[in-house]
Write an enzyme that holds these catalytic residues in place. Structure first.
Site, PDB file in Angstrom:
ATOM      1  N   HIS A 131       0.794  -1.229   0.000  1.00 53.45           N
ATOM      2  CA  HIS A 131       0.000   0.000   0.000  1.00 53.45           C
ATOM      3  C   HIS A 131       0.828   1.281   0.000  1.00 53.45           C
ATOM      4  O   HIS A 131       1.892   1.360   0.596  1.00 53.45           O
ATOM      5  CB  HIS A 131      -0.939   0.012   1.218  1.00 53.45           C
ATOM      6  CG  HIS A 131      -0.205   0.071   2.530  1.00 53.45           C
ATOM      7  ND1 HIS A 131       0.145   1.247   3.145  1.00 53.45           N
ATOM      8  CD2 HIS A 131       0.255  -0.916   3.331  1.00 53.45           C
ATOM      9  CE1 HIS A 131       0.777   1.000   4.273  1.00 53.45           C
ATOM     10  NE2 HIS A 131       0.862  -0.311   4.412  1.00 53.45           N
ATOM     11  N   ASN A 132       0.312   2.277  -0.699  1.00 51.25           N
ATOM     12  CA  ASN A 132       0.868   3.640  -0.704  1.00 51.25           C
ATOM     13  C   ASN A 132       2.312   3.723  -1.183  1.00 51.25           C
ATOM     14  O   ASN A 132       3.037   4.670  -0.859  1.00 51.25           O
ATOM     15  CB  ASN A 132       0.758   4.270   0.687  1.00 51.25           C
ATOM     16  CG  ASN A 132      -0.673   4.359   1.154  1.00 51.25           C
ATOM     17  OD1 ASN A 132      -1.124   3.526   1.933  1.00 51.25           O
ATOM     18  ND2 ASN A 132      -1.408   5.352   0.680  1.00 51.25           N
TER      19      ASN A 132
END
Length: 205
Positions: A131-132
């Site tokens: 994620h991210n």
């Protein structure tokens, strides 16, 4: 468009294109190379004589090396070509992920939430991008590499097979991470890093 041209006749990318339902119009590769069932259109030297039928077909640039893909992108862009993506149907890609032009995502890849993938990135089989994370332009993530959450990887990097980047790490442009290496802290200097933890062994000139 379902019809594409491959730059480089790598068998695994041919299989990926077929899996994605793409029709390979032809392949740009070495003049003396033969690939069963596919037409060799010529080499880079033949670009000036390619007709509009060829130039209107989107290209997939297949070589593994980041700087080679970058060079080929600029060359074909200057010669009026357009480009496409190849995203395996057997990859897990979050709906919130953003994937830019020219990127190749192979089978078994996991791209998690809010990931940003730059242009002409190559994500090889079974790599994991959490994620991210931001992956810079032309970077290659090799098989089984693990990029954990909130990582920022620069342009033209190569993350070796089975390497791991720990969360919240930043890696500058033009970095090579060796196979099996573990990146435990930010990398601010271009070069080659190996080991656990990853350490610099060679500066990029």
């Amino acid at each position: 468009m379902n019809e594409i041209i491959l730059v480089g006749g790598f068998e695994e990318i041919i299989e990926l294109a077929e899996e994605c339902g793409k029709r390979i119009y032809g392949i740009i590769d070495k003049a003396n190379k033969t690939i069963e069932n596919y037409l060799i259109l010529g080499t880079e030297k033949d670009v000036d004589i390619f007709d509009k039928t060829i130039k209107n077909k989107p290209l997939i640039i297949t070589p593994d090396t980041p700087k080679v893909r970058k060079k080929l992108h600029f060359f074909y862009k200057e010669n009026g070509f357009v480009f496409s993506q190849l995203l395996s149907k057997r990859a897990m890609i979050s709906e919130s992920a953003r994937i830019e032009e020219g990127t190749v995502v192979q089978r078994g890849v996991n791209i998690s939430t809010d990931v940003c993938i730059g242009v002409f990135v190559k994500l090889n089989v079974n790599c994991n991008v959490m994620h991210n994370t931001v992956i810079g332009d032309y970077t290659t993530i090799a098989p089984n590499a693990v990029i954990l959450g909130n990582v920022n990887i620069g342009d033209c990097c190569y993350m070796g097979a089975n390497s791991t980047v720990l969360p919240n790490i930043k890696i500058c442009n033009d970095v090579v991470i060796g196979a099996g290496a573990v990146v435990t802290k930010d990398i601010n200097e271009s070069g080659t890093y190996v080991g656990i933890p990853a350490k610099l062994i060679n500066l990029t000139k």
